[in-house]
Design a protein around this motif. Structure first.
Motif, PDB file in Angstrom:
ATOM      1  N   TYR A  49      10.682  -5.823   1.297  1.00  0.00           N
ATOM      2  CA  TYR A  49      11.837  -6.591   0.877  1.00  0.00           C
ATOM      3  C   TYR A  49      11.796  -6.941  -0.612  1.00  0.00           C
ATOM      4  N   GLY A  67      25.408  -4.960  -4.473  1.00  0.00           N
ATOM      5  CA  GLY A  67      25.568  -6.392  -4.724  1.00  0.00           C
ATOM      6  C   GLY A  67      24.226  -7.108  -4.704  1.00  0.00           C
ATOM      7  N   MET A  68      24.147  -8.194  -3.968  1.00  0.00           N
ATOM      8  CA  MET A  68      22.895  -8.934  -3.832  1.00  0.00           C
ATOM      9  C   MET A  68      22.026  -8.405  -2.698  1.00  0.00           C
ATOM     10  N   GLY A  69      22.518  -7.360  -2.017  1.00  0.00           N
ATOM     11  CA  GLY A  69      21.724  -6.742  -0.957  1.00  0.00           C
ATOM     12  C   GLY A  69      21.756  -7.482   0.360  1.00  0.00           C
ATOM     13  N   LYS A  70      22.804  -8.265   0.602  1.00  0.00           N
ATOM     14  CA  LYS A  70      22.874  -9.099   1.810  1.00  0.00           C
ATOM     15  C   LYS A  70      22.789  -8.263   3.081  1.00  0.00           C
ATOM     16  N   GLU A  71      23.500  -7.133   3.122  1.00  0.00           N
ATOM     17  CA  GLU A  71      23.531  -6.320   4.347  1.00  0.00           C
ATOM     18  C   GLU A  71      22.165  -5.737   4.695  1.00  0.00           C
ATOM     19  N   ALA A  75      19.072 -10.505   0.132  1.00  0.00           N
ATOM     20  CA  ALA A  75      19.526 -11.705  -0.571  1.00  0.00           C
ATOM     21  C   ALA A  75      18.618 -12.855  -0.156  1.00  0.00           C
ATOM     22  N   ARG A  76      17.513 -13.007  -0.873  1.00  0.00           N
ATOM     23  CA  ARG A  76      16.474 -13.966  -0.492  1.00  0.00           C
ATOM     24  C   ARG A  76      15.882 -14.623  -1.728  1.00  0.00           C
ATOM     25  N   LYS A  77      15.247 -15.776  -1.520  1.00  0.00           N
ATOM     26  CA  LYS A  77      14.663 -16.514  -2.637  1.00  0.00           C
ATOM     27  C   LYS A  77      13.451 -15.797  -3.221  1.00  0.00           C
ATOM     28  N   GLY A  80      13.662  -9.561  -2.730  1.00  0.00           N
ATOM     29  CA  GLY A  80      15.038  -9.106  -2.863  1.00  0.00           C
ATOM     30  C   GLY A  80      15.133  -7.878  -3.744  1.00  0.00           C
ATOM     31  N   THR A  82      16.145  -6.078  -7.434  1.00  0.00           N
ATOM     32  CA  THR A  82      16.279  -6.294  -8.867  1.00  0.00           C
ATOM     33  C   THR A  82      16.746  -4.995  -9.508  1.00  0.00           C
ATOM     34  N   SER A 276      26.942  -1.476   3.193  1.00  0.00           N
ATOM     35  CA  SER A 276      27.749  -2.657   2.897  1.00  0.00           C
ATOM     36  C   SER A 276      28.958  -2.713   3.821  1.00  0.00           C
TER      37      SER A 276
END
Length: 373
Positions: A49, A67-71, A75-77, A80, A82, A276
């Protein structure tokens, strides 16, 4: 800990006429996917991840897709995805020559991370693989680098950019070269553009490289290090493909119409391929619609005839139109009584009423984005 690095191709764009405005990894595949989806899914399915995307050019579509990779659960603290794009600088501006390339900025970022192993992949490859098995094989073998390959026949359109390995006793890589038309009939050891190594080995190999595609990494950097590094091979036996030209883009999309090959990719060992989401309506089929052996994504409106074709999202095919052996990408409109055969359309193309456009199976015709024909 493991970090994944995706190399976004620095070689010319997949569109041979130069009109394509996206990198290879952002091109569409099988109706609703992008090529990069397979490498991202392979990583997160293996529990990786923390992913870096090393970009080159025309990467806007790729960033917009991920995007932020949510799918993909990215999308994590901590960790994630970069992105490392190239800097756009004026000739009058001074830059730090040591870190002004996206690869070296990725190296700088990794130098302070707790990462122990790097999984380096080519984001123009398509396959569904459990990297955990290859990582375990790498750790138990004591190899400096593990190179993942497939024993297969070559795709005719990829010979000049396809990396092949010379493997001694089915284990050690002793040569790295390019495929040729005189390749053995029973197949070659074709690189899948994926390597596993310790972070320090990766740093040694890419020292001084500002940017680096998989072709240069394999053919030059790794090949020159074979004498001092123990490079072992790991065979992958599932479905695999490489998109490197208009012809191979067409060929491998059309292969997905074969249920056996489609299941070998998307349903292999029950591993999901993520992409996505788009909140679009289901496809609407009119009373005059006739569909035969085709893949049709959501959001379309089909009122004509579609045969042996891949139709991406939000395509409109009006009554009387006939589409055979084609790939129509998002937003394409085929007006009434138009006829298409062996055609690839880019995004938002309009085919006018009563038009007849025919390519060839060995040379499909490509229509650039937002054109009206």
């Amino acid at each position: 800990m493991y970090t994944g690095l995706c190399l976004s191709d620095p070689h010319p764009d997949y569109y041979s006429d130069g009109s394509g405005l996206r990198t290879l990894s952002a091109t569409r595949f099988a109706g609703r996917y992008r090529v990069v989806d397979f490498m991202l899914s392979n990583m997160v399915n293996a529990g990786i991840y923390d992913i870096g995307m090393i970009l080159n050019s025309h990467y806007q579509s790729l960033i917009g897709h991920i995007g932020m990779g949510k799918e993909w659960g990215l999308a994590r603290k901590s960790g994630g995805i970069t992105f490392f794009p190239p800097y756009l600088t004026d000739e009058r501006q001074s830059v730090n020559s040591e870190i002004d390339g996206p690869l070296q900025r990725a190296v700088q970022s990794l130098s302070s991370a707790k990462t122990e192993y790097i999984v380096l992949v080519d984001s123009s490859m398509i396959y569904n693989m459990d990297y955990r098995r290859a990582i375990e094989a790498h750790r138990t073998s004591g190899a400096d680098v593990t190179a993942i390959y497939a024993k297969k026949r070559l795709d005719p359109g990829c010979c000049e950019n396809t990396v092949v390995f010379d493997i001694l006793n089915g284990e050690r890589v002793v040569g790295v070269g390019l495929a040729s038309d005189s390749a053995p009939a029973d197949g070659c050891n074709v690189s899948l553009g994926a390597y596993i190594m310790q972070k320090k080995i990766f740093f040694q190999l890419v020292a001084g490289e500002k940017n680096c595609g998989m072709l240069r990494f394999s053919r030059t950097l790794l090949a020159e290090a074979l004498g001092r590094l123990r490079v072992l091979a790991y065979e992958f036996k599932g479905y695999s493909a490489q998109i490197c030209s208009v012809e191979t883009f067409f060929q491998h999309n059309m292969e997905m119409l074969d249920s056996e090959k489609r299941n070998a990719l998307f349903n292999f060992e029950n591993r999901r391929i993520l992409t996505s989401r788009r909140d679009t309506l289901p496809t609407k089929y009119g009373q005059s619609a006739e569909i035969t052996n085709s893949i049709i994504a959501d959001g379309c409106q089909i009122e004509g005839t579609v045969v042996n074709s891949v139709i991406c999202r939000n395509v409109l095919i009006k009554p009387g139109a006939v589409v055979k052996d084609c790939i129509l990408q998002g937003g394409t409109v085929v007006e009434k009584n138009a006829e298409l055969g062996w055609i690839i359309t880019d995004r938002s193309v309009i085919i006018s009423e009563n038009r007849k456009l025919i390519g060839a199976n060995t040379y499909p015709a490509h229509i650039a984005r937002e054109r009206v024909i």
